[in-house]
Scaffold this motif. Structure first.
Motif, mmCIF file in Angstrom:
data_model
loop_
_atom_site.group_PDB
_atom_site.id
_atom_site.type_symbol
_atom_site.label_atom_id
_atom_site.label_comp_id
_atom_site.label_asym_id
_atom_site.label_seq_id
_atom_site.Cartn_x
_atom_site.Cartn_y
_atom_site.Cartn_z
ATOM 1 N N GLU A 69 -25.936 144.734 -68.188
ATOM 2 C CA GLU A 69 -26.454 146.107 -68.251
ATOM 3 C C GLU A 69 -25.787 147.006 -67.215
ATOM 4 N N ILE A 70 -25.250 146.418 -66.141
ATOM 5 C CA ILE A 70 -24.640 147.258 -65.094
ATOM 6 C C ILE A 70 -23.133 147.038 -64.975
ATOM 7 N N TYR A 71 -22.596 146.004 -65.615
ATOM 8 C CA TYR A 71 -21.150 145.761 -65.566
ATOM 9 C C TYR A 71 -20.556 145.884 -66.961
ATOM 10 N N ASP A 72 -19.341 146.436 -67.024
ATOM 11 C CA ASP A 72 -18.724 146.664 -68.332
ATOM 12 C C ASP A 72 -17.443 145.870 -68.542
ATOM 13 N N ASN A 73 -17.155 144.923 -67.644
ATOM 14 C CA ASN A 73 -15.983 144.082 -67.862
ATOM 15 C C ASN A 73 -16.219 142.692 -67.265
ATOM 16 N N GLU A 74 -15.420 141.731 -67.691
ATOM 17 C CA GLU A 74 -15.621 140.331 -67.320
ATOM 18 C C GLU A 74 -15.450 140.084 -65.824
ATOM 19 N N GLU A 75 -14.506 140.756 -65.208
ATOM 20 C CA GLU A 75 -14.266 140.551 -63.781
ATOM 21 C C GLU A 75 -15.455 141.009 -62.949
ATOM 22 N N ASP A 76 -15.968 142.211 -63.213
ATOM 23 C CA ASP A 76 -17.124 142.710 -62.456
ATOM 24 C C ASP A 76 -18.358 141.836 -62.720
ATOM 25 N N PHE A 77 -18.527 141.408 -63.970
ATOM 26 C CA PHE A 77 -19.659 140.532 -64.299
ATOM 27 C C PHE A 77 -19.581 139.245 -63.479
ATOM 28 N N THR A 78 -18.401 138.642 -63.413
ATOM 29 C CA THR A 78 -18.231 137.400 -62.653
ATOM 30 C C THR A 78 -18.487 137.623 -61.176
ATOM 31 N N ASN A 79 -17.965 138.709 -60.633
ATOM 32 C CA ASN A 79 -18.200 138.998 -59.215
ATOM 33 C C ASN A 79 -19.674 139.288 -58.942
ATOM 34 N N GLY A 80 -20.366 139.866 -59.915
ATOM 35 C CA GLY A 80 -21.801 140.076 -59.762
ATOM 36 C C GLY A 80 -22.549 138.755 -59.653
ATOM 37 N N ALA A 81 -22.161 137.776 -60.481
ATOM 38 C CA ALA A 81 -22.785 136.454 -60.395
ATOM 39 C C ALA A 81 -22.499 135.808 -59.040
ATOM 40 N N LEU A 82 -21.288 136.011 -58.513
ATOM 41 C CA LEU A 82 -20.954 135.475 -57.197
ATOM 42 C C LEU A 82 -21.778 136.140 -56.091
ATOM 43 N N MET A 83 -22.047 137.443 -56.228
ATOM 44 C CA MET A 83 -22.866 138.124 -55.223
ATOM 45 C C MET A 83 -24.252 137.484 -55.112
ATOM 46 N N ILE A 84 -24.789 137.014 -56.237
ATOM 47 C CA ILE A 84 -26.116 136.407 -56.218
ATOM 48 C C ILE A 84 -26.106 135.142 -55.369
ATOM 49 N N VAL A 85 -25.187 134.223 -55.643
ATOM 50 C CA VAL A 85 -25.203 132.951 -54.909
ATOM 51 C C VAL A 85 -24.768 133.135 -53.459
ATOM 52 N N HIS A 86 -24.016 134.186 -53.167
ATOM 53 C CA HIS A 86 -23.613 134.445 -51.787
ATOM 54 C C HIS A 86 -24.789 134.886 -50.920
ATOM 55 N N GLN A 87 -25.949 135.125 -51.532
ATOM 56 C CA GLN A 87 -27.145 135.505 -50.776
ATOM 57 C C GLN A 87 -28.106 134.332 -50.561
ATOM 58 N N ILE A 88 -27.727 133.153 -51.039
ATOM 59 C CA ILE A 88 -28.575 131.971 -50.882
ATOM 60 C C ILE A 88 -28.104 131.199 -49.648
ATOM 61 N N THR A 89 -29.032 130.765 -48.830
ATOM 62 C CA THR A 89 -28.715 130.084 -47.574
ATOM 63 C C THR A 89 -28.008 128.749 -47.834
ATOM 64 N N TYR A 90 -26.925 128.529 -47.084
ATOM 65 C CA TYR A 90 -26.170 127.283 -47.240
ATOM 66 C C TYR A 90 -26.814 126.175 -46.402
ATOM 67 N N VAL A 91 -27.239 125.112 -47.088
ATOM 68 C CA VAL A 91 -27.777 123.917 -46.443
ATOM 69 C C VAL A 91 -27.295 122.721 -47.262
ATOM 70 N N GLU A 92 -26.635 121.770 -46.614
ATOM 71 C CA GLU A 92 -26.187 120.582 -47.344
ATOM 72 C C GLU A 92 -27.393 119.880 -47.956
ATOM 73 N N THR A 93 -27.291 119.594 -49.249
ATOM 74 C CA THR A 93 -28.442 119.112 -49.998
ATOM 75 C C THR A 93 -28.085 117.916 -50.851
ATOM 76 N N THR A 94 -28.913 116.896 -50.805
ATOM 77 C CA THR A 94 -28.816 115.741 -51.696
ATOM 78 C C THR A 94 -30.224 115.324 -52.107
ATOM 79 N N PRO A 95 -30.413 114.831 -53.343
ATOM 80 C CA PRO A 95 -29.403 114.736 -54.401
ATOM 81 C C PRO A 95 -29.142 116.097 -55.022
ATOM 82 N N ALA A 96 -28.340 116.106 -56.081
ATOM 83 C CA ALA A 96 -28.048 117.350 -56.780
ATOM 84 C C ALA A 96 -29.330 117.949 -57.344
ATOM 85 N N LYS A 97 -29.358 119.276 -57.451
ATOM 86 C CA LYS A 97 -30.526 119.973 -57.997
ATOM 87 C C LYS A 97 -30.086 120.938 -59.084
#
Length: 377
Positions: free
Chosen positions: A91-119
């Motif tokens: 709804e806010i992005y009109d091309n594949e590159e911006d859409f992909t970078n938008g998805a990256l912005m989301i995960v870049h806001q999640i705190t990095y902590v080594e985690t096991t097992p996979a989730k």
């Protein structure tokens, strides 16, 4: 013998009824907010609100988290569950590159902590922490849900993971040389999912320095999850909570007989799509139908159960811009095979015949032991 068989049949029926009546109660949702820019260097900011039903978290918590080989990483990618997030990004992005970078912005806001097992992505987002593989699962899920071809990139020696995204044209917003891997003649541009800086983090086509000269295992997503019994909700406005009730009748039925699935959505809204899911004999959840609500929020759907066994049924609503989505509690329905029905019928008939035979035998014995009438002298 016939009486014993009848008792066993009755106990089995009572057990099935009690089991089918059990239904978990609805729990609270988990709500998170993510900031998004209109472009990597844009000055327009959006706030994306994401609500995760507790039942959906419980569903993924109960799934297997084992990894026997690197090829099984793809089973942790869940595009169906995160589809509403992809819809909002488009709804806010009109091309594949911006859409992909938008998805990256989301995960870049999640705190990095080594985690096991996979989730699974829902678990990681609800916990608001994870590491490279978990962030890759989330990003790949969103991008795949958005209709793009994406793969996981696994660097075994470096114990690292990111993703590759196939774009219709090379990235233009990268600040370094463009990096990509090739699979079956197609370019997948590297997208690093860690970083922690959502405003100025890694963009698609950019590669961390320590990975520029190393090779990665390309893991396609053919084994990604196709359907889950619910989805997250996503909106650029604050969302009010919703609830979804569910009833199934009858809870015990014959094979190929109709089962009525009904319930009510609150808010009471007309023409909202409710998706119905079934887990047939413990297999993966599958969509069995979609039904629209009446003006009072009620819905009803008739399902013909072609497979005998014990089936779990759920309903889900993905929400809208004003209300979070909701998942109903789980209901159970037992479908008896036709041959078992015939067997039970035979057992009941045999039991009745047995009872009649016993009564007749007793009656005959009472007649045979009657004292003779006294004779006149």
């Amino acid at each position: 013998m016939n009486s014993k068989l009848a008792k066993i049949t009755l106990i089995l029926a009572i057990t099935l009824i009690l089991f089918s009546a059990v239904s978990p109660s609805r729990a609270q949702d988990r709500t998170l907010s993510y900031q998004l820019l209109s472009k990597p260097e844009g000055n327009i900011t959006y706030e994306l609100n994401v609500a995760i039903p507790e039942n959906l978290q419980e569903y993924y918590a109960e799934k297997s988290h084992r990894l026997a080989s690197s090829s099984e990483f793809s089973t942790f990618v869940t595009p169906y569950a995160l589809q509403p997030i992809a819809d909002r990004l488009w709804e806010i992005y009109d091309n594949e590159e911006d859409f992909t970078n938008g998805a990256l912005m989301i995960v870049h806001q999640i705190t990095y902590v080594e985690t096991t097992p996979a989730k699974y992505p829902v678990e990681t987002m609800a916990n608001n922490q994870g590491d490279c593989d978990l962030f890759s699962f989330i990003t790949a899920s969103i991008i795949k849900a958005g209709g793009l071809d994406v793969v996981l990139l696994y660097y075994e020696e470096q114990s690292h993971m990111n993703i590759g995204v196939s774009l219709s044209s090379a990235p233009e917003d990268n600040r370094d040389s463009v990096y990509y891997v090739t699979r079956d003649g197609k370019r997948y541009y590297v997208a690093e999912c860690t970083g922690g800086n959502w405003e100025d983090g890694w963009r698609v086509g950019e590669c961390p320095p320590d990975l520029k000269q190393v090779s990665a295992e390309v893991i396609p997503l053919e084994d990604a999850e196709q359907v889950a019994p619910g989805q997250v909700s996503a909106s650029f406005t604050a969302m009010n909570p919703s609830t979804l009730s569910l009833e199934v009748s009858p809870i015990i039925s014959l094979q190929n007989s109709p089962i009525v699935i009904g319930g009510q959505l609150a808010p009471q809204t007309l023409n909202e799509n409710v998706t119905l899911y079934a887990k047939i004999n413990g297999a993966a959840w599958t969509v069995i139908g979609t039904v629209t609500t009446e003006s009072n929020g009620d819905f009803e759907y008739v399902w013909i159960a072609e497979t005998a066994g014990s089936h779990s049924i759920r309903a889900g609503w993905s929400g809208n811009t004003l209300y979070t989505g909701a998942m109903s509690g789980e209901k159970n329905a037992t479908v008896l095979p036709l041959f078992l029905t015939a067997l039970i019928g035979v057992a009941i008939i045999a039991a009745i015949i047995g009872v009649v035979a016993v009564l007749m035998a007793k009656h005959g014995q009472s007649q045979s032991f009657e004292p003779p009438e006294p004779q006149p002298w």
